[in-house]
Design a protein around this motif. Structure first.
Motif, PDB file in Angstrom:
ATOM      1  N   ILE A 124       0.796  -1.593  -0.295  1.00  0.00           N
ATOM      2  CA  ILE A 124       0.432  -0.512   0.064  1.00  0.00           C
ATOM      3  C   ILE A 124       0.601   1.235   0.064  1.00  0.00           C
ATOM      4  O   ILE A 124       1.707   1.494   0.904  1.00  0.00           O
ATOM      5  N   LEU A 125       0.707   1.815  -0.817  1.00  0.00           N
ATOM      6  CA  LEU A 125       1.545   3.623  -1.124  1.00  0.00           C
ATOM      7  C   LEU A 125       0.552   4.458  -0.460  1.00  0.00           C
ATOM      8  O   LEU A 125      -0.311   5.017  -1.259  1.00  0.00           O
ATOM      9  N   THR A 126       0.750   5.275  -0.283  1.00  0.00           N
ATOM     10  CA  THR A 126       0.509   6.319   0.440  1.00  0.00           C
ATOM     11  C   THR A 126       1.541   7.968   0.386  1.00  0.00           C
ATOM     12  O   THR A 126       1.452   9.244   0.355  1.00  0.00           O
ATOM     13  N   THR A 127       2.486   7.161  -0.038  1.00  0.00           N
ATOM     14  CA  THR A 127       3.319   8.670  -1.376  1.00  0.00           C
ATOM     15  C   THR A 127       3.694   9.421  -3.152  1.00  0.00           C
ATOM     16  O   THR A 127       4.460   9.597  -2.698  1.00  0.00           O
ATOM     17  N   VAL A 128       2.734   8.507  -2.969  1.00  0.00           N
ATOM     18  CA  VAL A 128       3.421   8.663  -4.552  1.00  0.00           C
ATOM     19  C   VAL A 128       3.128   9.941  -5.070  1.00  0.00           C
ATOM     20  O   VAL A 128       2.242  10.800  -4.653  1.00  0.00           O
ATOM     21  N   THR A 129       4.065  10.498  -5.595  1.00  0.00           N
ATOM     22  CA  THR A 129       3.714  11.128  -6.574  1.00  0.00           C
ATOM     23  C   THR A 129       3.123  11.146  -7.960  1.00  0.00           C
ATOM     24  O   THR A 129       2.640  10.649  -8.322  1.00  0.00           O
ATOM     25  N   VAL A 130       3.053  12.438  -8.827  1.00  0.00           N
ATOM     26  CA  VAL A 130       2.504  12.719  -9.906  1.00  0.00           C
ATOM     27  C   VAL A 130       2.272  11.760 -11.259  1.00  0.00           C
ATOM     28  O   VAL A 130       1.896  11.457 -11.524  1.00  0.00           O
ATOM     29  N   ASP A 131       3.728  11.493 -11.190  1.00  0.00           N
ATOM     30  CA  ASP A 131       4.754  10.443 -11.775  1.00  0.00           C
ATOM     31  C   ASP A 131       5.734   9.896 -11.531  1.00  0.00           C
ATOM     32  O   ASP A 131       6.416   9.709 -11.760  1.00  0.00           O
ATOM     33  N   ASP A 132       4.991   9.124 -10.029  1.00  0.00           N
ATOM     34  CA  ASP A 132       6.212   8.923  -9.566  1.00  0.00           C
ATOM     35  C   ASP A 132       7.059   7.145 -10.226  1.00  0.00           C
ATOM     36  O   ASP A 132       6.115   6.434 -10.804  1.00  0.00           O
ATOM     37  N   PRO A 133       8.510   7.246 -10.478  1.00  0.00           N
ATOM     38  CA  PRO A 133       8.762   6.901 -10.946  1.00  0.00           C
ATOM     39  C   PRO A 133       9.099   5.078 -10.134  1.00  0.00           C
ATOM     40  O   PRO A 133       9.140   4.265 -11.592  1.00  0.00           O
ATOM     41  N   HIS A 134       8.165   4.923  -9.471  1.00  0.00           N
ATOM     42  CA  HIS A 134       9.014   3.225  -9.191  1.00  0.00           C
ATOM     43  C   HIS A 134       7.609   2.222  -8.997  1.00  0.00           C
ATOM     44  O   HIS A 134       7.657   1.558  -8.722  1.00  0.00           O
ATOM     45  N   ILE A 135       6.487   3.050  -9.270  1.00  0.00           N
ATOM     46  CA  ILE A 135       4.951   1.978  -9.308  1.00  0.00           C
ATOM     47  C   ILE A 135       5.508   1.472 -10.833  1.00  0.00           C
ATOM     48  O   ILE A 135       4.754   0.404 -11.026  1.00  0.00           O
ATOM     49  N   ILE A 139       3.701  -2.035 -12.004  1.00  0.00           N
ATOM     50  CA  ILE A 139       2.847  -2.630 -12.647  1.00  0.00           C
ATOM     51  C   ILE A 139       3.062  -2.907 -13.111  1.00  0.00           C
ATOM     52  O   ILE A 139       2.488  -4.568 -13.785  1.00  0.00           O
ATOM     53  N   GLU A 140       4.216  -3.319 -14.429  1.00  0.00           N
ATOM     54  CA  GLU A 140       4.712  -4.026 -15.791  1.00  0.00           C
ATOM     55  C   GLU A 140       4.881  -5.525 -14.560  1.00  0.00           C
ATOM     56  O   GLU A 140       5.026  -6.804 -15.232  1.00  0.00           O
ATOM     57  N   GLU A 141       5.709  -5.725 -13.564  1.00  0.00           N
ATOM     58  CA  GLU A 141       5.615  -6.737 -13.556  1.00  0.00           C
ATOM     59  C   GLU A 141       4.702  -8.319 -12.660  1.00  0.00           C
ATOM     60  O   GLU A 141       3.992  -8.262 -11.888  1.00  0.00           O
ATOM     61  N   ARG A 142       3.487  -6.856 -12.614  1.00  0.00           N
ATOM     62  CA  ARG A 142       1.975  -7.533 -12.048  1.00  0.00           C
ATOM     63  C   ARG A 142       1.932  -7.661 -10.686  1.00  0.00           C
ATOM     64  O   ARG A 142       1.165  -8.639  -9.840  1.00  0.00           O
ATOM     65  N   PHE A 143       2.882  -6.673  -9.829  1.00  0.00           N
ATOM     66  CA  PHE A 143       3.056  -6.454  -8.597  1.00  0.00           C
ATOM     67  C   PHE A 143       2.131  -6.201  -7.868  1.00  0.00           C
ATOM     68  O   PHE A 143       1.798  -5.419  -7.950  1.00  0.00           O
ATOM     69  N   LYS A 319      -7.191 -10.747 -10.198  1.00  0.00           N
ATOM     70  CA  LYS A 319      -7.718 -10.183 -11.332  1.00  0.00           C
ATOM     71  C   LYS A 319      -6.742  -9.091 -11.889  1.00  0.00           C
ATOM     72  O   LYS A 319      -6.906  -8.445 -12.230  1.00  0.00           O
ATOM     73  N   PRO A 320      -5.936  -9.581 -12.902  1.00  0.00           N
ATOM     74  CA  PRO A 320      -4.637  -8.420 -12.650  1.00  0.00           C
ATOM     75  C   PRO A 320      -5.664  -7.051 -13.877  1.00  0.00           C
ATOM     76  O   PRO A 320      -4.567  -6.508 -13.664  1.00  0.00           O
ATOM     77  N   HIS A 321      -6.203  -7.380 -14.500  1.00  0.00           N
ATOM     78  CA  HIS A 321      -6.600  -6.661 -15.751  1.00  0.00           C
ATOM     79  C   HIS A 321      -8.086  -5.740 -15.295  1.00  0.00           C
ATOM     80  O   HIS A 321      -8.646  -5.225 -15.395  1.00  0.00           O
ATOM     81  N   ILE A 322      -8.372  -5.860 -13.648  1.00  0.00           N
ATOM     82  CA  ILE A 322      -9.533  -5.304 -13.478  1.00  0.00           C
ATOM     83  C   ILE A 322      -9.269  -4.498 -12.486  1.00  0.00           C
ATOM     84  O   ILE A 322      -8.074  -5.008 -11.903  1.00  0.00           O
ATOM     85  N   VAL A 323      -9.028  -3.390 -12.737  1.00  0.00           N
ATOM     86  CA  VAL A 323      -8.600  -2.372 -12.145  1.00  0.00           C
ATOM     87  C   VAL A 323      -9.761  -1.522 -11.258  1.00  0.00           C
ATOM     88  O   VAL A 323     -10.273  -0.828 -11.539  1.00  0.00           O
TER      89      VAL A 323
ATOM     90  N   THR B   3       6.439 -12.192  -9.862  1.00  0.00           N
ATOM     91  CA  THR B   3       7.213 -12.718 -11.013  1.00  0.00           C
ATOM     92  C   THR B   3       8.447 -13.174 -10.580  1.00  0.00           C
ATOM     93  O   THR B   3       8.701 -13.252  -9.222  1.00  0.00           O
ATOM     94  N   LYS B   4       8.264 -14.149 -11.454  1.00  0.00           N
ATOM     95  CA  LYS B   4      10.044 -14.883 -11.397  1.00  0.00           C
ATOM     96  C   LYS B   4      11.355 -14.064 -11.043  1.00  0.00           C
ATOM     97  O   LYS B   4      11.188 -13.787 -12.129  1.00  0.00           O
ATOM     98  N   LYS B   5      11.520 -14.094 -10.227  1.00  0.00           N
ATOM     99  CA  LYS B   5      12.978 -13.148  -9.931  1.00  0.00           C
ATOM    100  C   LYS B   5      14.338 -13.932 -10.462  1.00  0.00           C
ATOM    101  O   LYS B   5      13.725 -15.194 -10.203  1.00  0.00           O
ATOM    102  N   THR B   6      15.235 -12.652 -10.800  1.00  0.00           N
ATOM    103  CA  THR B   6      16.425 -13.624 -11.174  1.00  0.00           C
ATOM    104  C   THR B   6      16.604 -14.236  -9.243  1.00  0.00           C
ATOM    105  O   THR B   6      16.964 -14.483  -8.289  1.00  0.00           O
TER     106      THR B   6
END
Lengths: 347, 347
Positions: A124-135, A139-143, A319-323, B3-6
């Motif tokens: 749970i993230l409560t610190t994200v910025t408008v363009d947060d580089p860490h998320i 998203i890509e990993e589906r974490f 449900k990876p595709h339901i946001v 994800t499967k990590k290295t």
DNA sequence: TGATGTTACTTTACCGGTAAAGAACATGTC
DNA sequence: GACATGTTCTTTACCGGTAAAGTAACATCA
């Protein structure tokens, strides 16, 4: 860990079965007879067996731990939020791993990595910025993760992140309208950091309330601060020195409002007679008799609960595709800090 | 985990070495040549390798996680304490697993078991009662833990548990002396639950200040409450109705003092003119202008830091027979809620 | 009556690391 | 030139569970 605890192997040995039989019995899975199951359970309880979650996590990839990243637990806004999160998480069988990042992007990155490395099931993230580089990587990993309170605004993130927030624009609009109707139009606005979504919404919504009346707020009275009592105090001290000082302050968080209050009282001025004050969040301090700050209420506990609920759903239902997007409605809490009762609106 | 990590096996394969070589290289242990080490590190960083702490924990028995059990994070006393704990823990390479138990013994037991099962290296307890039934097993197992704020008092625990507390007796004594010297001797005392050490010390110390002057406090004005605003409010409402009502209230925690303040103001009485008020803890609310509650200060952040420091020492140094006890000194913070400046003491 | 299930297990592999023991080869020493 | 001594790796075992595949005994059924 200090002591060698009993393992399923010891139980198996005593019961005269394989360790797998023990595992099956303890986890209520089919494959063992009632008699054997009972025997195993008996031995386990006699030896006060406690399963080793670490081993379990290693193979199942499920730790039943969620990570929470917050700016600063000492900011009065967060404890109640955290309580909601923790209680709901516990109720659902999860524990909470906590990390304060002090709104430091580098720390946020490390915290996320640490959480993943320690095997949390979601964040749970409560610190994200408008363009947060860490998320983006998340998203890509589906974490599984959820943004709470704040959410990223850049177009890239549209429909890609789950979030639970309030309608900051609307809340701020209500606050602005309140001040407008009480006759203020020379208003100091102390915003939060403009790289977080709350500050963006809370600023735009407030301005809207005046713009729709054809009033433009004096930009020289708008100051960007962090959500901090001391920064707001410092800004207010400066603004109060102006010859043509504002008649009202709007701050985008109640701790800032408290900072402004400090400055106003210290300058020998009165609230609301000399200065009207509107905050945001409705923290406990604002409600104290003698403080009485008009503010916009966020249901903190409920937001925490909703946040974990969404997260756990994400984790368990996969449900990876339901946001999920939950936008809760804010409520204007009118107290004495602006002076007049709603009935007495001038316009 | 999604994800499967290295893993070290993949790195090993690419580098053409055994996985053990990779492990040694990544952990900076001897046994690999500089050249091989460099190659391995390069591959690891290229693949963005993140070690799996779960696996590491399983074999090393060290999770670098500490568990924190608190009553209620929403009580304004705890966030700053928690912040101190979290920041110091982080700095030392540990993460913090959080559990609110709401001062429920059964939940406390479950939390301890859960923590152990999830492999925490040690536990910080802030909820222990004077005869807490759950810490005896911890002592016997030599499981690292520290009592913070509160500690058990029963003789059995003497010299067996590490703790970090303030001198509650002394703090309360200072508060009592202050009220005594201002001329009060009809005082309502709202204590915390008498099965926790803070309440015991804070009550005895307060009484002492009067007893040494030959004054016995009216026992009918002494009420046991939980450390809660609403309970203190309810008790104060009753006490204020007395024909011969008290001239002062002493509460053993600032949230209770706020509750009393609510009741006093609601009854149309003034602080300090009609009722003097002393709290305990020095939370942020008490210091607000217009609230100004005289109180006894605990250095919350520092206590948190000290608490983890002792715990981590315990974990890492493994000195099972050295018991650490830190008793910090409390400070009386005089504000307006008792009326007179120290110079103006009557006696 | 023999093929086929079913039940109640056991055996083996695996999760991703660490640790201990072993092997291959170079070097130093007397 | 034989032998101890390091280095640098590799092999193997292990942490404590879960999961999949295998097996033995017995029941079912065409």
């Amino acid at each position: 860990m200090a002591t060698k605890k009993t393992t399923i192997y010891e139980i198996a040995k005593i019961a005269g079965v394989s360790h797998t039989a023990v595992s099956m019995a303890l986890n209520n899975r089919p494959g063992v007879s009632q008699a054997t199951r009972r025997k195993i359970l008996e031995i386990a309880s006699k030896l006060n067996y406690q399963p080793n979650h670490i081993a379990k996590t290693l193979v199942t990839k499920r730790s039943y731990i969620v990570g929470l990243i917050i700016d600063n637990i000492a900011n009065p806004f967060f404890p109640e939020l955290t309580k909601g999160i923790e209680e709901k998480a516990n109720e659902s069988g999860y524990n909470l791993l906590l990390c304060n990042t002090g709104q430091d992007l580098e720390k946020e990155k490390k915290a996320i990595e640490m959480f993943k490395s320690k095997g949390v099931d979601g964040i749970i993230l409560t610190t994200v910025t408008v363009d947060d580089p860490h998320i983006k990587p998340l998203i890509e990993e589906r974490f599984p993760f959820v943004c709470l309170i704040r959410h990223p605004l850049y177009p890239y993130f549209k429909n890609k992140v789950d979030y639970v927030v309030i309608d900051n624009f609307l809340g701020a609009y209500k606050g602005g309208k309140h001040l407008y109707r009480l006759g203020h139009d020379r208003i100091a606005v102390l915003t939060g950091p403009m790289n977080v979504s709350t500050a963006v919404g809370r600023t735009q919504g407030f301005k809207k309330a005046f713009e729709e009346q054809g009033i433009t707020l004096d930009p020289s009275l708008i100051k960007e601060c962090r959500y901090s009592r001391s920064q707001a105090y410092a800004a207010a001290v400066q603004l109060l020195k102006l010859k043509n000082r504002p008649t009202a302050f709007y701050t985008e968080d109640d701790t800032m409002a408290i900072g402004v209050r400090d400055a106003v009282l210290e300058a020998g001025l009165r609230i609301p007679e000399d200065i009207a004050l509107v905050g945001f969040d409705n923290i406990e301090m604002s409600a104290l008799t003698g403080v009485d700050i008009t503010t916009i209420k966020q249901r903190k506990y409920e937001m925490g609960v909703t946040g974990v609920t969404v997260l756990i759903d994400k984790i368990e239902k996969a449900k990876p595709h339901i946001v999920n997007k939950a936008v809760l409605e804010p409520e204007l809490i009118i107290r004495k800090s602006c002076g007049y009762h709603p009935n007495g609106y001038k316009r």
